[in-house]
Design an enzyme around this catalytic site. Structure first.
Site, PDB file in Angstrom:
ATOM      1  CG  HIS A  64      50.735  68.617  48.851  1.00 34.06           C
ATOM      2  ND1 HIS A  64      50.736  67.685  49.886  1.00 34.06           N
ATOM      3  CD2 HIS A  64      51.176  67.956  47.741  1.00 34.06           C
ATOM      4  CE1 HIS A  64      51.149  66.524  49.400  1.00 34.06           C
ATOM      5  NE2 HIS A  64      51.430  66.653  48.121  1.00 34.06           N
TER       6      HIS A  64
ATOM      7  CB  CYS B 101      48.439  65.596  47.434  1.00 37.96           C
ATOM      8  SG  CYS B 101      49.436  64.137  47.152  1.00 37.96           S
TER       9      CYS B 101
ATOM     10  CG  ASN C 276      53.580  63.802  49.212  1.00 41.09           C
ATOM     11  OD1 ASN C 276      52.532  63.858  49.850  1.00 41.09           O
ATOM     12  ND2 ASN C 276      53.641  63.988  47.906  1.00 41.09           N
TER      13      ASN C 276
HETATM   14  O1  UT7 Z   1      52.051  65.000  46.045  1.00 44.28           O
HETATM   15  C1  UT7 Z   1      52.059  65.223  44.668  1.00 44.28           C
HETATM   16  C2  UT7 Z   1      52.760  64.138  44.015  1.00 44.28           C
HETATM   17  N1  UT7 Z   1      54.167  64.131  43.885  1.00 44.28           N
HETATM   18  C3  UT7 Z   1      54.991  65.167  43.591  1.00 44.28           C
HETATM   19  O2  UT7 Z   1      54.678  66.315  43.675  1.00 44.28           O
HETATM   20  C4  UT7 Z   1      56.351  64.801  43.104  1.00 44.28           C
HETATM   21  C5  UT7 Z   1      56.819  65.722  42.010  1.00 44.28           C
HETATM   22  N2  UT7 Z   1      58.083  65.285  41.451  1.00 44.28           N
HETATM   23  C6  UT7 Z   1      59.241  65.318  42.126  1.00 44.28           C
HETATM   24  O3  UT7 Z   1      59.281  65.692  43.288  1.00 44.28           O
HETATM   25  C7  UT7 Z   1      60.500  64.926  41.396  1.00 44.28           C
HETATM   26  O4  UT7 Z   1      60.205  64.754  40.029  1.00 44.28           O
HETATM   27  C8  UT7 Z   1      61.172  63.646  41.963  1.00 44.28           C
HETATM   28  C9  UT7 Z   1      61.747  63.918  43.330  1.00 44.28           C
HETATM   29  C10 UT7 Z   1      60.153  62.518  42.034  1.00 44.28           C
HETATM   30  C11 UT7 Z   1      62.322  63.214  41.077  1.00 44.28           C
HETATM   31  O5  UT7 Z   1      63.278  64.242  40.966  1.00 44.28           O
HETATM   32  P1  UT7 Z   1      63.791  64.697  39.525  1.00 44.28           P
HETATM   33  O6  UT7 Z   1      64.793  65.735  39.754  1.00 44.28           O
HETATM   34  O7  UT7 Z   1      62.589  65.056  38.718  1.00 44.28           O
HETATM   35  O8  UT7 Z   1      64.488  63.399  38.990  1.00 44.28           O
HETATM   36  P2  UT7 Z   1      64.183  62.573  37.662  1.00 44.28           P
HETATM   37  O9  UT7 Z   1      62.934  61.790  37.809  1.00 44.28           O
HETATM   38  O10 UT7 Z   1      64.333  63.473  36.475  1.00 44.28           O
HETATM   39  O11 UT7 Z   1      65.396  61.569  37.658  1.00 44.28           O
HETATM   40  C12 UT7 Z   1      66.764  62.014  37.523  1.00 44.28           C
HETATM   41  C13 UT7 Z   1      67.674  60.801  37.676  1.00 44.28           C
HETATM   42  C14 UT7 Z   1      67.258  59.607  36.846  1.00 44.28           C
HETATM   43  O12 UT7 Z   1      68.440  58.958  36.400  1.00 44.28           O
HETATM   44  P3  UT7 Z   1      69.002  59.216  34.917  1.00 44.28           P
HETATM   45  O13 UT7 Z   1      67.891  58.767  34.002  1.00 44.28           O
HETATM   46  O14 UT7 Z   1      69.273  60.687  34.824  1.00 44.28           O
HETATM   47  O15 UT7 Z   1      70.218  58.365  34.873  1.00 44.28           O
HETATM   48  C15 UT7 Z   1      66.556  58.700  37.828  1.00 44.28           C
HETATM   49  O16 UT7 Z   1      66.646  57.334  37.462  1.00 44.28           O
HETATM   50  O17 UT7 Z   1      67.642  60.368  39.038  1.00 44.28           O
HETATM   51  C16 UT7 Z   1      67.357  58.952  39.088  1.00 44.28           C
HETATM   52  N3  UT7 Z   1      66.649  58.678  40.311  1.00 44.28           N
HETATM   53  C17 UT7 Z   1      67.264  58.439  41.461  1.00 44.28           C
HETATM   54  N4  UT7 Z   1      68.565  58.379  41.799  1.00 44.28           N
HETATM   55  C18 UT7 Z   1      68.872  58.128  43.082  1.00 44.28           C
HETATM   56  C19 UT7 Z   1      65.299  58.628  40.517  1.00 44.28           C
HETATM   57  N5  UT7 Z   1      65.029  58.352  41.791  1.00 44.28           N
HETATM   58  C20 UT7 Z   1      66.244  58.223  42.415  1.00 44.28           C
HETATM   59  C21 UT7 Z   1      66.633  57.953  43.727  1.00 44.28           C
HETATM   60  N6  UT7 Z   1      67.937  57.911  44.023  1.00 44.28           N
HETATM   61  N7  UT7 Z   1      65.733  57.742  44.716  1.00 44.28           N
END
Ligand code: UT7
Length: 312
Positions: free
Chosen positions: A239, A113, A269
């Protein structure tokens, strides 16, 4: 010393809009979850469009707005991790479509990115040695090509699109840039070719924390390098990865969110394309005025990061 001036920008997005509700019909997620955790409401996925088509359309717009033709382009750089072909490079495909001159080298840059920032700084370094005055820089991705549409942790985030800029090496133009890399294949990766399917995988939390720590430090270092204060920057163009990252960076830097451009809600993104797409939208909306200070900041797979500060 020469710096870069941006003469014109362009963008091209696929027509097909995919909403959060569309994705929720395929994986276990919801519009509320996606909007509250990322700020994304919809994204574009190519349906038939190639990356070459999007890149050419964005490049043509940028050249038209810059008032330049193929004969003015002395360097053609394409930042992408999803080229149409493995070889020749995406930049060479663009070179052919646009009829660029033979003394205009063309090559791809793969810096996740951060790719567009890598392309800008590469152009700043190379352009003074090139045969013609301008460089064509394109950031473009068809991330839908390498996204596992059954993986809810990634498929909700990414989108397709291309953005372009025509830049010129200009004597005395202010230009400050920093690039960095910390080799890491565990935070954000897509293996392959030879490892099919070469899907994108991500440790979302790790990338999130990396961005929140690295981007404000990068901005500080750029300001120090330029001997300037954060309040002198008119626009921060980051970004677009997550609304919460934009908010977190703004808060840590103590800069009001109004000075951070945001369009992640509409496109998700699009990796190397987010910054040139944002610049083009801002130019079109006349948010950018001559003399304003712009700071562009990127981060992503690599891990890589990069920033550039310049005047519009
Ligand atoms: O371009 C550069 C590359 N990418 C980035 O910059 C992305 C950086 N990271 C992020 O934006 C965030 O970490 C995400 C948006 C990817 C995820 O958000 P988060 O608040 O960090 O969520 P998490 O990964 O800690 O997951 C929290 C919960 C999990 O469930 P449990 O384990 O708490 O029961 C996940 O399984 O949310 C669950 N989860 C979802 N639930 C509904 C993960 N994806 C989803 C989803 N819908 N799409």
């Amino acid at each position: 010393m020469n710096g870069l001036s941006i003469l014109g920008t362009g963008r091209s997005l696929p027509d097909h809009i995919v909403t959060n509700d569309d994705l929720a019909r395929r994986v276990e997620t919801s519009n509320d979850w996606i909007v509250s955790r990322t700020g994304i409401r919809e994204r574009r996925f190519a349906q038939g469009e190639t990356l070459t088509q999007l890149a050419v359309a964005a490049a043509r717009r940028a050249m038209e707005r810059a008032g330049v033709g193929p004969q003015d382009i002395g360097l053609c750089l394409m930042a992408t991790v999803t080229p149409d072909w493995i070889t020749p490079s995406q930049a060479c495909l663009l070179h052919q479509e646009l009829g660029l001159p033979e003394d205009c080298p063309a090559f791809d840059l793969s810096a996740g990115c951060t790719g567009f920032l890598y392309a800008m700084e590469t152009a700043a370094a190379m352009l003074p040695r090139m045969a013609r005055p301008c460089a064509l820089l394109v950031g473009g991705e068809l991330l839908s090509r390498i996204t596992d549409m059954d993986d809810r942790s990634t498929c909700i985030l990414f989108g397709d699109g291309a953005g372009a800029a025509v830049v010129k090496s200009t004597e005395g133009a202010p230009w400050h840039a920093l690039l960095g890399t910390r080799g890491n294949r565990e935070a954000l990766w897509a293996a392959g070719p030879g490892n099919h399917p070469a899907y994108l995988h991500m440790n979302g939390q790790e990338v999130f924390q990396f961005a929140l720590k690295t981007v404000p430090e990068l901005a500080r270092s750029l300001l120090d390098k330029a001997g300037m204060d954060r309040d002198q920057i008119d626009w921060y163009v980051l970004h677009q990865a997550n609304h919460r990252i934009l908010e977190g960076v703004a808060k840590r830097m103590k800069v009001p969110m109004e000075r951070f451009y945001e369009n992640i809600g509409r496109y998700g993104n699009t990796s190397a394309a987010t910054i040139p797409i944002a610049l083009d939208e801002m130019a079109e909306q006349e948010l950018l005025r001559p003399g304003q200070w712009i700071m562009c900041l990127g981060f992503g797979a690599g891990l890589t990061w990069g920033g550039a500060m310049f005047r519009w």
